[in-house]
Write an enzyme that holds these catalytic residues in place. Structure first.
Site, PDB file in Angstrom:
ATOM      1  CD  GLU A 166      -2.994  -0.891   2.350  1.00 11.47           C
ATOM      2  OE1 GLU A 166      -4.120  -1.428   2.225  1.00 11.47           O
ATOM      3  OE2 GLU A 166      -2.628  -0.303   3.392  1.00 11.47           O
ATOM      4  N   GLY A 305      -5.776  -2.473   8.969  1.00 14.02           N
ATOM      5  CA  GLY A 305      -7.202  -2.786   8.954  1.00 14.02           C
ATOM      6  C   GLY A 305      -7.508  -3.658   7.758  1.00 14.02           C
ATOM      7  CG  HIS A 328      -2.467 -10.189  12.949  1.00 14.08           C
ATOM      8  ND1 HIS A 328      -3.758 -10.353  13.396  1.00 14.08           N
ATOM      9  CD2 HIS A 328      -2.406 -10.879  11.782  1.00 14.08           C
ATOM     10  CE1 HIS A 328      -4.428 -11.113  12.547  1.00 14.08           C
ATOM     11  NE2 HIS A 328      -3.644 -11.446  11.551  1.00 14.08           N
TER      12      HIS A 328
END
Length: 399
Positions: A166, A305, A328
């Site tokens: 990301e 998330g 985690h």
């Protein structure tokens, strides 16, 4: 929030969520784990959910024993992230070319490299220890000896499932809009091969007969089986760490080529499927974190998330009741199959609005709605970690 004890267990099982909200299968697993004679204690993270053998989101401290199923098959799976000097204003309106450049530099899904990674050709990559690392491959379980070429070609590749790369923007605070790079991956196929071989060996050992769940079979200290598992385990954990380091260096290079003025801070990295030798209350234990990160006092960690929500950079508070651990991620609230039956590609597009990412049927099982609310998960563990930065993705690459 603090923990709630889970009733009916031999060893203490401390839960950082509402025990009544835990799915029945997962609660049964936790009680099975707490009944094992080698277990010193269990800490259950707020992202807890059912897993193979041991529950995902569990931290298990064992005396003179370790259960391979309590580590999981993706040994060393974890996160890496780095903050850049870029801000949101540096990014173009159309992020599709950046996503394409990332996908061209880092193989995803089942893809692997044509040739093994040469660390000397990757800017910013740690150069030390590579020769010794690959030399130790020859000491691993003989049944994986033929997989070295595959392991070398998969190094620096993402994989599929919930693994991702990301580009994120920091939300709020003095660094609002700062660009971060983040990725989630592990030890690829080689870690899975090693884990499954050792889990099969453990199930056949005499001391594991009569267990409430045969997948909770353990190795005992001082045995050749334990020695062999630890040897392969440490190597696979290092493979996972190096795999993420290669990808983060390649990702940084992509960004550097697109934005030549970009600078990069010191990376953050953490495992969340692994074993560590630790000591609590004067007792030496082997701690397995399956879907949990170490959150010792001052430790930096990463808690993601889902592909449409956001992530957190955190600093551990060193909570001993949780064996210095934290969740985690958000944790799944429904299986992949259920997610595919529940949601459509239109739902996926709506829930990932504003994110440059795949929006096809192949990733519907990763839709944000299949995961727990990350803000609730963070609120339930405010005694385990403090938030350093809240991030929101603008690009998400998945296999």
């Amino acid at each position: 929030m603090g923990f709630t004890p889970l009733a009916g267990t031999r060893a203490p099982v401390r839960v950082w969520t509402d025990p009544y909200a835990i799915e029945a299968q997962a609660a049964r697993q936790l009680r099975n784990i707490g009944a094992l004679p080698w277990v010193q204690g269990v800490a259950v993270m707020p992202d807890v959910h059912f897993g193979k053998g041991a529950t995902v989101g569990s931290v298990i401290a064992m005396r003179q024993a370790v259960s391979p199923a309590a580590v999981g098959v993706d040994i060393g799976c974890g996160m890496s992230a780095v903050r850049t000097s870029l801000t949101a204003s540096d990014l173009p309106d159309d992020l599709a070319p950046l996503r394409s450049a990332i996908e061209a530099a880092i193989p995803v899904g089942f893809a692997m490299r044509d040739d093994a990674v040469d660390p000397r050709r990757i800017r910013g990559l740690e150069q030390a220890g590579w020769d010794d690392f690959w030399r130790r491959f020859g000491t691993l379980d003989r049944k994986v000896a033929q997989l070295q070429t595959r392991a070398q070609r998969q190094l620096g590749t993402l994989g599929g499932g919930n693994h991702f790369i990301e580009v994120c923007l920091e939300q709020g605070g003095p660094d609002d809009g700062r660009v971060w790079l983040m990725l989630h991956s592990g030890s690829r196929n080689i870690g899975k091969e090693l884990a499954e071989r050792h889990m099969a060996v453990a199930r056949g050992l005499p001391h594991n007969t009569g267990l409430p769940d045969r997948d909770l079979a353990v190795f005992l200290a001082g045995t050749p089986e334990m020695e062999a598992y630890r040897r392969d385990l440490w190597w696979a954990q290092e493979y996972a760490r190096r795999n993420r380091a290669v990808m983060l260096a390649l990702l940084s290079q992509v960004v550097r080529e697109a934005f030549p003025h970009a600078g990069f801070d010191e990376p953050i990295s953490c495992h969340h499927n692994y074993v560590a030798e630790e000591s609590y209350d004067g007792v030496d234990v082997l701690v397995t974190r399956k879907g949990a990160i170490r959150a010792g006092k001052g430790d930096l960690g990463i808690i993601p998330g889902s592909m449409g929500t956001g992530s957190y950079i955190v600093r551990g508070k060193g909570n001993l009741d949780a064996y210095c651990s934290a969740s985690h991620g958000a944790g799944r609230r429904m299986s992949r199959g259920q997610a595919k039956r529940t949601y459509s590609t239109a739902d996926l597009a709506a829930q990932t609005a504003g994110v440059e990412c795949r929006k096809d049927a192949g990733v519907v099982d990763e839709i944000p709605g299949a995961y727990k609310d990350i803000t609730e998960v963070m609120a339930q563990q405010d005694d385990l970690v403090e938030v350093v930065a809240h991030l929101k993705q603008v690009v998400c690459v998945k296999g």
